[in-house]
Design a protein around this motif. Sequence first.
Motif, PDB file in Angstrom:
ATOM      1  N   SER A  40       0.846  -1.180   0.000  1.00  0.00           N
ATOM      2  CA  SER A  40       0.000   0.000   0.000  1.00  0.00           C
ATOM      3  C   SER A  40       0.886   1.234   0.000  1.00  0.00           C
ATOM      4  N   LEU A  56       0.556   1.901  -9.164  1.00  0.00           N
ATOM      5  CA  LEU A  56      -0.282   0.703  -9.110  1.00  0.00           C
ATOM      6  C   LEU A  56       0.219  -0.412 -10.023  1.00  0.00           C
ATOM      7  N   ASP A  60      -0.510  -2.715  -4.655  1.00  0.00           N
ATOM      8  CA  ASP A  60      -1.892  -3.192  -4.717  1.00  0.00           C
ATOM      9  C   ASP A  60      -2.910  -2.135  -4.317  1.00  0.00           C
ATOM     10  N   LYS A  61      -2.461  -1.165  -3.519  1.00  0.00           N
ATOM     11  CA  LYS A  61      -3.397  -0.166  -2.999  1.00  0.00           C
ATOM     12  C   LYS A  61      -2.740   1.202  -3.014  1.00  0.00           C
ATOM     13  N   ASP A  81      -9.779   3.620 -10.636  1.00  0.00           N
ATOM     14  CA  ASP A  81      -9.223   2.283 -10.382  1.00  0.00           C
ATOM     15  C   ASP A  81      -9.780   1.829  -9.038  1.00  0.00           C
ATOM     16  N   SER A  82     -10.250   0.610  -8.968  1.00  0.00           N
ATOM     17  CA  SER A  82     -10.841   0.101  -7.726  1.00  0.00           C
ATOM     18  C   SER A  82      -9.819   0.043  -6.589  1.00  0.00           C
ATOM     19  N   ARG A  83      -8.533   0.096  -6.936  1.00  0.00           N
ATOM     20  CA  ARG A  83      -7.482   0.029  -5.913  1.00  0.00           C
ATOM     21  C   ARG A  83      -7.048   1.410  -5.426  1.00  0.00           C
ATOM     22  N   SER A  84      -7.655   2.465  -5.971  1.00  0.00           N
ATOM     23  CA  SER A  84      -7.267   3.838  -5.636  1.00  0.00           C
ATOM     24  C   SER A  84      -8.299   4.522  -4.756  1.00  0.00           C
TER      25      SER A  84
END
Length: 196
Positions: A40, A56, A60-61, A81-84
């Motif tokens: 992260s 990314l 991962d985060k 982005d779903s990880r942001s």
Amino acid sequence: IMDRFGNNKGETMIPEEDSAYDFHLARYQWAASFLTANSSVLDVGCGIGYGSKPLLEKCDKYTGFDKYPCRKERAEFSYPDSRSTFLTFSANEIFPFTDNSFDGIVCFEAIEHIENDYFAISEIYRILKIGCVFICSTPIFKLQKGHYHIREYSVKEFQGLINSKFSDVNWYGQGHNKEFLLGQLDQIYICCIAKK
């Protein structure tokens, strides 16, 4: 001159408007090589979030914050982005994260905009996990202060700021190219990799 979200193009790096975009993006690509996979990362002063994409590719985060709501709005639109996670937050306040929260923290061309710079470095140290890295850059002091900068540092002043919390630091210079030169601090920008 503003983009359609209200970001001042003179103060904010707007990729489609700035010929130096690749030069600034290179810092994020360089930083990613020092971060661990599946980690992260926090981006302090993330602007419109363009650094999230290269980070990314390794992490991962991603969490980025900036004090202007229009930057958060542009970041969520331009770099979904779903990880942001993008936040509106000032680095002059206590950071809204628990101790030892992040595997890496970056702060590029932002520390010179933060009024309480020593406080911000202390907060960065607090939320960085032990054994992980903080990567930071700033322009070296020139005769004329940048229009939107609160301050510009000499090499000695910037080193004093980082060394106020970190003792394991490697120093780099970056000229007007994509190279980062270990120990060559007579370049346009000074960069550091500080380990907690």
